[in-house]
Design a protein around this motif. Sequence first.
Motif, PDB file in Angstrom:
ATOM      1  N   GLU A  16     -56.026-102.467 -47.017  1.00  0.00           N
ATOM      2  CA  GLU A  16     -55.427-103.559 -46.220  1.00  0.00           C
ATOM      3  C   GLU A  16     -56.275-104.730 -46.536  1.00  0.00           C
ATOM      4  O   GLU A  16     -55.655-105.913 -46.756  1.00  0.00           O
ATOM      5  CB  GLU A  16     -55.863-103.277 -44.654  1.00  0.00           C
ATOM      6  N   GLN A  45     -49.095-113.852 -43.998  1.00  0.00           N
ATOM      7  CA  GLN A  45     -49.422-112.340 -44.213  1.00  0.00           C
ATOM      8  C   GLN A  45     -50.629-111.888 -44.648  1.00  0.00           C
ATOM      9  O   GLN A  45     -51.178-110.843 -44.325  1.00  0.00           O
ATOM     10  CB  GLN A  45     -48.264-111.857 -45.268  1.00  0.00           C
ATOM     11  N   GLU A  49     -52.904-109.048 -42.680  1.00  0.00           N
ATOM     12  CA  GLU A  49     -53.706-107.861 -43.412  1.00  0.00           C
ATOM     13  C   GLU A  49     -55.068-107.822 -43.123  1.00  0.00           C
ATOM     14  O   GLU A  49     -55.707-106.677 -42.782  1.00  0.00           O
ATOM     15  CB  GLU A  49     -53.450-107.985 -45.002  1.00  0.00           C
ATOM     16  N   HIS A  52     -55.293-106.138 -40.011  1.00  0.00           N
ATOM     17  CA  HIS A  52     -55.058-104.665 -39.864  1.00  0.00           C
ATOM     18  C   HIS A  52     -56.239-104.094 -40.470  1.00  0.00           C
ATOM     19  O   HIS A  52     -56.820-103.156 -39.787  1.00  0.00           O
ATOM     20  CB  HIS A  52     -54.098-104.539 -40.911  1.00  0.00           C
ATOM     21  N   GLU A  93     -46.243-102.879 -49.930  1.00  0.00           N
ATOM     22  CA  GLU A  93     -46.197-102.542 -48.539  1.00  0.00           C
ATOM     23  C   GLU A  93     -45.768-100.855 -48.587  1.00  0.00           C
ATOM     24  O   GLU A  93     -46.159 -99.994 -47.891  1.00  0.00           O
ATOM     25  CB  GLU A  93     -45.158-103.214 -47.947  1.00  0.00           C
ATOM     26  N   VAL A  96     -48.965 -98.845 -49.169  1.00  0.00           N
ATOM     27  CA  VAL A  96     -49.647 -98.764 -47.885  1.00  0.00           C
ATOM     28  C   VAL A  96     -48.828 -97.702 -46.829  1.00  0.00           C
ATOM     29  O   VAL A  96     -49.649 -97.046 -46.179  1.00  0.00           O
ATOM     30  CB  VAL A  96     -49.799-100.032 -47.182  1.00  0.00           C
ATOM     31  N   GLN A 126     -45.576-100.588 -40.031  1.00  0.00           N
ATOM     32  CA  GLN A 126     -45.106-100.508 -41.662  1.00  0.00           C
ATOM     33  C   GLN A 126     -43.703-100.446 -41.994  1.00  0.00           C
ATOM     34  O   GLN A 126     -42.899-101.167 -42.750  1.00  0.00           O
ATOM     35  CB  GLN A 126     -45.752 -99.245 -42.130  1.00  0.00           C
ATOM     36  N   GLU A 129     -42.650-104.220 -41.598  1.00  0.00           N
ATOM     37  CA  GLU A 129     -43.142-105.108 -42.467  1.00  0.00           C
ATOM     38  C   GLU A 129     -42.254-104.610 -43.962  1.00  0.00           C
ATOM     39  O   GLU A 129     -42.032-105.660 -44.801  1.00  0.00           O
ATOM     40  CB  GLU A 129     -44.479-104.629 -42.878  1.00  0.00           C
TER      41      GLU A 129
HETATM   42 FE1  FEO Z   1     -51.280-103.611 -43.324  1.00  0.00          FE
HETATM   43 FE2  FEO Z   1     -48.826-104.884 -44.947  1.00  0.00          FE
HETATM   44  O1  FEO Z   1     -49.931-103.411 -44.376  1.00  0.00           O
END
Ligand code: FEO
Length: 173
Positions: A16, A45, A49, A52, A93, A96, A126, A129
Amino acid sequence: MNENIQTALNEQIKSELYSAYFYLSASGYLDSMSLSGFARWMRMQSQEEVTHAMKFFDFMLDRGDRPILQAIDKPLADFQSPLDAFTQALQQERQVTSLIHHLYALTVQEKDYPAQVLLQWFISEQVEEERTVSKITEELKMAGNNSSTLLLLNNTLGSRAGNNATPAVGAAV
Ligand code: FEO
């Protein structure tokens, strides 16, 4: 928590934070191209993150485990165009998402129910995103070399709110 899960969570914090680093790198590139709207979207963004990463960090502490931070890789910095930057963002993305899914599978295997609740939020996040970045990427493809359309998109993305929420797709573009 189970040691394997702790290791995976430490890795997820790193991923992240790498995402945050990547978006910041892309933001710098776009700002240097005088595309301040795209740059602002990427910067927002990047901040999201970090939140996150902190969700995983705090979750480990709440469970009585100390997060062990890992080295963050140097972010990609070789961008050819706004479309290239968003295409690379979409790849990030997707990567992730794959990691989150593997992590969820591990928590199912280890019967760690609280971790599954946390990860269910990330699984939904996710989806959002990937959808948002994918839509922007498609619009950039449609804009092509039309500078008027590109600037319009730049202005629209620049209106992204400065909070931690990813804008709804309709609001983003
Ligand atoms: Fe935290 Fe954009 O994944």
